[in-house]
Design an enzyme around this catalytic site. Structure first.
Site, PDB file in Angstrom:
ATOM      1  N   SER A 233       0.862  -1.180   0.000  1.00  0.00           N
ATOM      2  CA  SER A 233       0.000   0.000   0.000  1.00  0.00           C
ATOM      3  C   SER A 233       0.894   1.224   0.000  1.00  0.00           C
ATOM      4  CB  SER A 233      -0.908   0.042   1.234  1.00  0.00           C
ATOM      5  OG  SER A 233      -1.775  -1.066   1.270  1.00  0.00           O
ATOM      6  N   HIS A 234       0.432   2.285  -0.649  1.00  0.00           N
ATOM      7  CA  HIS A 234       1.244   3.498  -0.719  1.00  0.00           C
ATOM      8  C   HIS A 234       1.133   4.278   0.583  1.00  0.00           C
ATOM      9  CE1 HIS A 234       3.136   7.080  -2.349  1.00  0.00           C
ATOM     10  NE2 HIS A 234       3.403   6.405  -3.461  1.00  0.00           N
ATOM     11  N   ALA A 235       2.268   4.842   0.994  1.00  0.00           N
ATOM     12  CA  ALA A 235       2.285   5.559   2.275  1.00  0.00           C
ATOM     13  C   ALA A 235       1.661   6.939   2.186  1.00  0.00           C
ATOM     14  CB  ALA A 235       3.721   5.675   2.777  1.00  0.00           C
TER      15      ALA A 235
END
Length: 383
Positions: A233-235
């Protein structure tokens, strides 16, 4: 004037002679790119050869790493601790355009092949030193390998799950460094066309990874935000992660407000969700990712991948599957080139981005070109 043995080469760097003392990944990737572009690359190896030759036997007569990184090069075996072989190496460098080395810290200087004396003797030479940490730093003498540099540079701090930091599954420190070195060589060749002078180039693995860490570092330095590990997942962009369907996962990427509205309307069939204050812009969605994920999963989970992909396409939303290596091997977008191994095996490997490489490329056996190169570059002895 093109070098005599380079007449068979073609490409933008045809006529450029590169001499390398490199091993493993970073240095060989730099010289691979130069060879792909048409340069003549002579790889100097010790009697035991580049250590990467024996990493495995995936390609029969050579390892997967060596087969990937050394096509289109020549191999000469030299013992640079012997005066005659060191003199031969210097004779090669006298005619070379580029010298690339990634020996252990200080090794090239001890051989008399440091940048300063070489440039004094051969002012048109471009000398590329690939190292772990930059000269002048307290880490300059420290040995460096890919995972060690990933760890030191903070890459592992932002990679993995909340509980477990991880390295990236491929050698990004080596690959990034080799790519940087290749770009630096091209810039130096352009500059030499204007000035007539070579130059010393230092390319450090840590520098490569520190630059790639710019986004989380700037968030920390100027926002006081420490980037967490979120797995796949993108931060800092959301939603940008996989969602579960009834028969698999699909990675969804929302990059703008317009895409978020289309996602809610055409994919989730929840147009009012786009106006929810918790999700109104990207930073709000990042802060409220758990609540957002619950809403998205509730829509995705009952449906199969085909249904959700159709909705994503309708909404013009970017998506991807999480491919396995088996998937990659037969991926319709994968383009390959044929490469001959030292033992005659024919191997199909991924085509380098941005360049078509002749399918006749061959990986040299250890010392395959030693006799010819020794004859070609033999120093002229005084009568």
């Amino acid at each position: 004037m093109p070098h005599a043995a380079a007449s068979a080469c073609s490409g933008p760097l045809a006529g450029i002679l590169v001499v390398s003392i490199d091993q493993a990944v970073a240095g060989p990737l730099c010289t691979l790119r130069l060879a792909d572009a048409g340069a003549r690359v002579i790889k100097i190896e010790a009697r035991e050869g580049d250590r990467a030759r024996d990493y495995d036997t995936a390609l029969g007569s050579t390892s997967a790493a060596f087969g990937w990184l050394n096509r289109g090069k020549e191999s000469v075996v030299l013992n640079l601790k012997e005066a005659d072989d060191l003199a031969l190496a210097r004779a090669m460098l006298a005619k070379a355009d580029v010298f690339v080395q990634n020996l252990a810290p200080g090794a090239s200087d001890r051989l008399g092949l440091g940048a300063a004396p070489l440039l004094a003797a051969f002012p048109r030479l471009i000398v590329v030193d690939i190292m772990g940490y930059g000269r002048g730093t307290p880490y300059a003498a420290k040995r460096a390998y890919d995972m060690l540099v990933q760890s030191e540079s903070g890459v592992c701090a932002v990679t993995g799950t909340p509980d477990v930091p991880s390295k990236v599954g491929i050698s990004i420190a080596d690959i990034g460094t080799g790519t940087n070195a290749y770009c630096a060589v091209l810039e130096a060749l352009f500059e030499r066309e204007r000035t007539g002078r070579g130059q010393a180039i230092e390319v450090a693995m840590f520098d490569a990874m520190a630059e790639w860490m710019s986004l989380p570092l700037l968030h920390y330095d100027y926002l006081g935000v420490e980037t967490a590990r979120y797995g796949l997942s993108h931060a800092s962009v959301y939603p940008y992660r996989p969602y579960h369907c009834a028969d698999g996962d699909i990675v969804v990427s929302i990059q703008s407000t317009a895409e978020w509205v289309r996602f809610c309307t055409h994919v989730l069939h929840l147009p009012d969700l786009a106006k929810d204050p918790r999700f109104i812009d990207n930073w709000a969605r990042v802060q409220n990712r758990d609540a957002l994920d619950a809403a998205v999963h509730a829509v995705f989970t009952p449906h199969g991948c085909a249904e959700m992909i159709e909705r994503l396409e309708t909404g013009q939303i970017a998506w991807a599957r999480v491919s396995t290596l088996q998937d990659l091997s037969v991926h319709p977008a994968l383009r390959r080139i044929g490469v001959e191994m030292p033992g005659g095996e024919r191997v199909e490997m991924p085509r380098p981005a941005g360049r078509t490489v002749a399918s006749g490329s061959k990986v040299p056996a250890l010392g395959a070109d030693s006799a010819r190169i020794r004859a070609e570059f033999a120093p002229v002895r005084p009568a």
